[in-house]
Motif scaffolding. Structure first.
Motif, short mmCIF file in Angstrom:
data_model
loop_
_atom_site.label_atom_id
_atom_site.label_comp_id
_atom_site.label_asym_id
_atom_site.label_seq_id
_atom_site.Cartn_x
_atom_site.Cartn_y
_atom_site.Cartn_z
N VAL A 112 6.22 2.77 6.17
CA VAL A 112 5.03 3.55 6.51
C VAL A 112 4.18 3.67 5.24
O VAL A 112 4.64 4.21 4.24
CB VAL A 112 5.41 4.94 7.04
CG1 VAL A 112 4.17 5.75 7.38
CG2 VAL A 112 6.32 4.81 8.26
N PRO A 113 2.94 3.20 5.25
CA PRO A 113 2.19 3.11 3.99
C PRO A 113 1.62 4.42 3.49
O PRO A 113 1.24 4.52 2.33
CB PRO A 113 1.04 2.14 4.34
CG PRO A 113 0.83 2.32 5.81
CD PRO A 113 2.21 2.59 6.38
N PHE A 114 1.58 5.46 4.34
CA PHE A 114 0.71 6.59 4.03
C PHE A 114 1.29 7.88 4.57
O PHE A 114 1.64 7.96 5.74
CB PHE A 114 -0.65 6.32 4.70
CG PHE A 114 -1.72 7.34 4.41
CD1 PHE A 114 -2.80 7.00 3.62
CD2 PHE A 114 -1.67 8.61 4.94
CE1 PHE A 114 -3.81 7.92 3.38
CE2 PHE A 114 -2.66 9.55 4.69
CZ PHE A 114 -3.74 9.19 3.90
N GLN A 115 1.41 8.91 3.72
CA GLN A 115 1.67 10.27 4.19
C GLN A 115 0.71 11.22 3.51
O GLN A 115 0.57 11.21 2.29
CB GLN A 115 3.10 10.72 3.91
CG GLN A 115 3.33 12.18 4.37
CD GLN A 115 4.60 12.80 3.84
OE1 GLN A 115 5.69 12.44 4.25
NE2 GLN A 115 4.46 13.76 2.91
N ALA A 116 0.03 12.05 4.30
CA ALA A 116 -0.83 13.10 3.76
C ALA A 116 0.00 14.36 3.55
O ALA A 116 0.75 14.77 4.43
CB ALA A 116 -1.98 13.37 4.72
N HIS A 117 -0.15 14.98 2.39
CA HIS A 117 0.60 16.19 2.06
C HIS A 117 -0.19 17.44 2.46
O HIS A 117 -1.42 17.43 2.48
CB HIS A 117 0.88 16.25 0.56
CG HIS A 117 1.68 15.10 0.04
ND1 HIS A 117 3.06 15.06 0.10
CD2 HIS A 117 1.31 13.93 -0.53
CE1 HIS A 117 3.49 13.92 -0.42
NE2 HIS A 117 2.45 13.22 -0.81
N SER A 118 0.53 18.51 2.74
CA SER A 118 -0.07 19.83 2.93
C SER A 118 0.19 20.64 1.67
O SER A 118 1.34 20.72 1.21
CB SER A 118 0.54 20.55 4.13
OG SER A 118 0.23 19.88 5.33
N LEU A 119 -0.88 21.22 1.11
CA LEU A 119 -0.72 22.05 -0.09
C LEU A 119 -0.29 23.44 0.37
O LEU A 119 -1.11 24.30 0.64
CB LEU A 119 -2.02 22.10 -0.89
CG LEU A 119 -1.89 22.42 -2.39
CD1 LEU A 119 -3.24 22.30 -3.08
CD2 LEU A 119 -1.27 23.77 -2.66
N GLY A 120 1.02 23.61 0.50
CA GLY A 120 1.56 24.85 1.01
C GLY A 120 1.61 24.85 2.52
O GLY A 120 1.27 23.87 3.18
N SER A 121 2.06 25.97 3.07
CA SER A 121 2.23 26.07 4.52
C SER A 121 1.79 27.44 5.00
O SER A 121 2.26 28.47 4.50
CB SER A 121 3.69 25.83 4.91
OG SER A 121 3.91 26.14 6.26
N ALA A 122 0.91 27.45 6.01
CA ALA A 122 0.48 28.70 6.62
C ALA A 122 1.56 29.31 7.50
O ALA A 122 1.45 30.47 7.91
CB ALA A 122 -0.79 28.47 7.44
N ALA A 123 2.62 28.54 7.78
CA ALA A 123 3.68 29.02 8.67
C ALA A 123 4.81 29.70 7.91
O ALA A 123 5.79 30.13 8.53
CB ALA A 123 4.24 27.85 9.48
N HIS A 124 4.72 29.80 6.59
CA HIS A 124 5.79 30.39 5.79
C HIS A 124 5.23 31.51 4.90
O HIS A 124 4.01 31.59 4.68
CB HIS A 124 6.46 29.33 4.90
CG HIS A 124 7.16 28.25 5.67
ND1 HIS A 124 6.51 27.21 6.29
CD2 HIS A 124 8.49 28.05 5.91
CE1 HIS A 124 7.38 26.42 6.88
NE2 HIS A 124 8.59 26.90 6.67
#
Length: 738
Positions: free
Chosen positions: A493-505
């Motif tokens: 898989v060539p690509f993963q976008a990261h989340s800067l932190g999590s609104a669910a935690h």
């Protein structure tokens, strides 16, 4: 769903007999069971092994369903290489030698065993006496293929991991959603294996037996590809075989903002305005769940939810005026208990159980917590309807969709195409993703567009925008998202976008230091998104932290030409944006220990800090010299260093012989000048390689100790120490300083 289990009533296929051969196929019989084995030289370094009854291996007329599944799995069906077959009779073992180029597959007559050679070195062999087995697992026919492991086999791929990238000691099942499986597995010793099937695939990677990799595949036919070569070449051949990523375009490469759950559009627009006022780059807003549009309760009209979005045209216009693209969630379902659900249940447009009743899944985020029925996307009319309804949204200005459709569909559910059980669980997210990609990009030439999803399935690498996990707000969560990206890259898989932190935690662990370290790593990745929860936005922190955010976002936009160039390269070579040490340096076992470092494309080594503090230990792989982007110092490879890295720096090293092409500082991708995408070039030693950059037209040629480069007109050039630059018209000459 059936429990994990080995085959019942196993028959070991103990002997092999030669039947016939030609340049594109060798045929053998397997013992006395009436089974055959066909081997094709599918591509240089790739052998295709197909085992089963002769009528199944060479059907006179494949069914429409079989053709559809084959197209989902393989982008290239026909072999493009040639095979030279010879017999082996050395007095101890009889068999056959199948050669193509510098790779050889040896087959022994009895007991059955396979061995794979590269340049006369044995890189893989099956277990003597249990190479291949055929039997039943309670769901139908199935196959076992056993590969002997030794201490040098570090095994990578097979799907997503938030822990060790070496998958030894694990068991993974393709249709168990929590296993997050993918079908490719490879070894740093130079071999790989891919089972081409939409049915259940089980990887026992040294869990039951530390010295054994057992691959179990359901189905009447075993269709297996063996790869021989360096890991990068294995990914190249695997993605050429199964399909490569489409292009995302320019605007998705800018910074994203994920709307917080329950947040209004006006509140999100206010955050966008603050980003603009603070000169924090931003390009995309992704609306929160639930899906803001869908089929109506009493009719098949596909419309926006009037309670949430009273005026869709005004909504899109407001964001476009701020130079923001909108991405919105969708789901392939109809709410249960509605007139439309009953109508489509009668029509057979929903997935049904054995009694003909439509499946009603429990509510999810996308459905607003309400139970829903799944559209039967194996029905061409339903597939077309769902895709075309979305195309109208994109034609009206919506940037793209996000859709997670990897549902845990019970075994008793059947689709119109006849799919059920593991096959349906595998095929369904493939169809959902493809239908949306057809809607957003299928009518464009070339096909360019994104479909955001966390779903994993065979051929997922055909779609460029893989969504990363929402992991938490502490240092362990930062390491978690990095490891998932590297493991997906190992899996093709060539690509993963990261989340800067999590609104669910809980946000209690998100310190200013962690926030900036997470942001810096994300800047030097495929891409990332801010979370619009107030505690996770830049203005939740002090002035110094906000200034550091501005600093790193300027870096992000300057890197876009390079990162998008890496993705364009993935279309040609299958190489991921973030490359693990094992993938990039398979012959350096020390590098593989440093498994949270990575290559960003071919030119940059990144060692993100994953613990508090300014001191970071870095290992620079052997075989190359490395240039510190922050100091300009040159280091020899095969060495370990302790780097002092303040929050305005990140340990990044340029690989000698490469260049880094940077764009100008921008606040959004709309400020890019298509005639002047690049602004500056950094050189790491004498240039030897043409740079990776979007729409690459820069070429390097070496002659008599100097490098001659075309395509750098008008750009600032920063040569390494000891080199000098001379311009002559459109050509730049780099030579040693006298």
């Amino acid at each position: 769903m059936p429990p994990k289990s080995d085959l019942a009533h196993v028959t070991q296929l103990a002997s092999l007999n030669f039947l016939a051969s030609k340049a594109t196929r060798a045929e053998f019989s397997l013992g006395d069971a009436g089974l055959q084995l066909h081997i094709e030289p599918h591509a240089p370094g790739v052998y295709r092994l197909r085992a089963g009854l002769p009528a199944a291996l060479l059907p006179e007329k494949p069914s429409a369903r079989a053709k559809a599944h084959a197209e989902m799995l393989l982008a290239r069906e026909e072999p493009i290489s040639e095979l030279f077959v010879s017999s082996i009779a050395d007095g101890t073992q009889d068999g056959w030698r199948l050669e193509q180029g510098d790779t050889v597959l040896e087959l022994s007559h009895s007991p059955l065993q396979f061995a794979v050679y590269r340049n006369e070195d044995c890189v893989m062999q099956t277990r003597l006496g249990s190479t291949l087995a055929h039997g039943s697992d309670g769901q139908g026919n199935a196959w076992q293929f056993d590969i002997e492991l030794d201490g040098d086999d570090a095994l990578h791929g097979a799907g997503l991991s938030d822990g060790e990238l070496d998958r030894r000691g694990t068991e993974i099942i393709s249709d168990v959603p929590t296993d997050r499986a993918l079908p490719l597995l490879w070894s740093t010793k130079g071999w790989g294996v891919y089972a081409s099937s939409v049915d259940r695939i089980q990887h026992d990677i040294g869990r039951s037996d530390a010295d054994l990799y057992r691959l179990t595949v359901q189905g009447d036919v075993l269709d297996l590809f063996l790869f021989v070569g360096e890991p990068a070449e294995i990914l190249n051949q695997y993605t050429a075989l199964t399909g490569r990523a489409g292009q995302p375009g320019l605007w998705p490469m800018g910074v994203w903002l994920d709307q917080a759950p329950g947040q209004s559009v006006d509140e999100t627009l206010a955050i966008v305005r603050r980003f603009r006022e603070q000169q924090w780059g931003l390009d995309v807003v992704q609306l929160a769940q639930p899906a803001p549009f869908g089929f109506q309760a009493d009719k098949p009209a596909f419309e926006w939810n009037a309670d949430r979005v009273p005026d869709p045209r005004q909504l899109i216009t407001q964001f476009q005026e701020a130079n923001i693209q909108l991405v919105a969630p969708s789901f392939p379902g109809v709410l249960a208990g509605t007139e439309l659900f009953d109508e489509w249940e009668d029509r057979g447009w929903l997935l049904i159980d054995d009694d003909g009743n439509a499946l009603a899944l429990p509510g999810c985020e996308a459905s607003g917590g309400r139970p829903f029925g799944l559209l039967d996307l194996t029905n061409k009319d339903v597939y077309k309807l769902w895709s075309e309804r979305h195309r109208q949204l994109f034609d009206d200005g919506l940037g793209g969709p996000t859709c997670d459709a990897q549902f845990d569909i019970p075994d008793g559910i059947t689709a119109r195409g006849g799919e059920s059980g593991a096959v349906l669980r595998t095929v369904y997210p493939m169809l959902a993703r493809q239908a949306l990609f057809d809607a957003v990009a299928g009518h464009k030439t070339p096909q360019e567009g994104i479909v955001c999803s966390a779903d994993l399935f065979p051929s997922v690498q055909r779609f460029a925008w893989q969504t990363g996990p929402q992991t938490g707000n502490d240092w362990q969560a930062l390491e978690h998202t990095l490891r998932t990206a590297l493991s997906l890259g190992d899996s093709g898989v060539p690509f993963q976008a990261h989340s800067l932190g999590s609104a669910a935690h809980s946000t209690a662990g998100m310190t200013p230091e962690l926030y900036i370290r997470w942001l810096a790593m994300s800047v030097f990745s495929a891409n990332f998104s801010f979370q619009s929860l107030p505690a996770l936005l830049p203005d939740a922190f002090d002035a110094e932290t906000r200034e550091l955010v501005r600093h790193w976002l300027q870096w992000r936009y300057r890197l876009i030409p390079y990162v998008l160039g890496i993705i364009e390269d993935a279309v040609r070579s299958g190489q991921p944006v973030q490359r693990s040490m094992a993938l990039a340096f398979p012959n350096d076992p020390v590098a593989q220990v440093w498994d949270t470092q990575y290559l960003l494309g071919p030119a940059l080594l990144v060692a993100p800090p994953l613990r508090p503090g300014k001191q970071v230990q870095v290992y620079l792989p052997e075989g190359d010299a490395w240039w510190d982007l922050n100091t300009g110092w040159r280091y020899e490879g095969g060495t370990t260093w302790t780097i002092e890295a303040g929050l305005d720096t990140l340990p990044v090293f340029g690989r000698e012989g490469h260049m880094l092409c940077l764009g100008p500082t921008a606040q959004h991708s709309g400020e890019f000048n298509s005639a002047r995408i690049l602004d500056e070039v950094w050189m790491f030693g004498m240039p030897e390689h043409s740079p990776v950059v979007m729409r690459n037209k820069i070429r390097v040629m070496q002659m008599q100790g100097s490098s001659y480069i075309k395509g750098l007109e008008g750009l600032r050039i920063l040569p390494s120490e000891g080199l000098e630059v001379k311009r002559r018209g459109a050509e730049v000459r780099i030579s040693r300083a006298r």
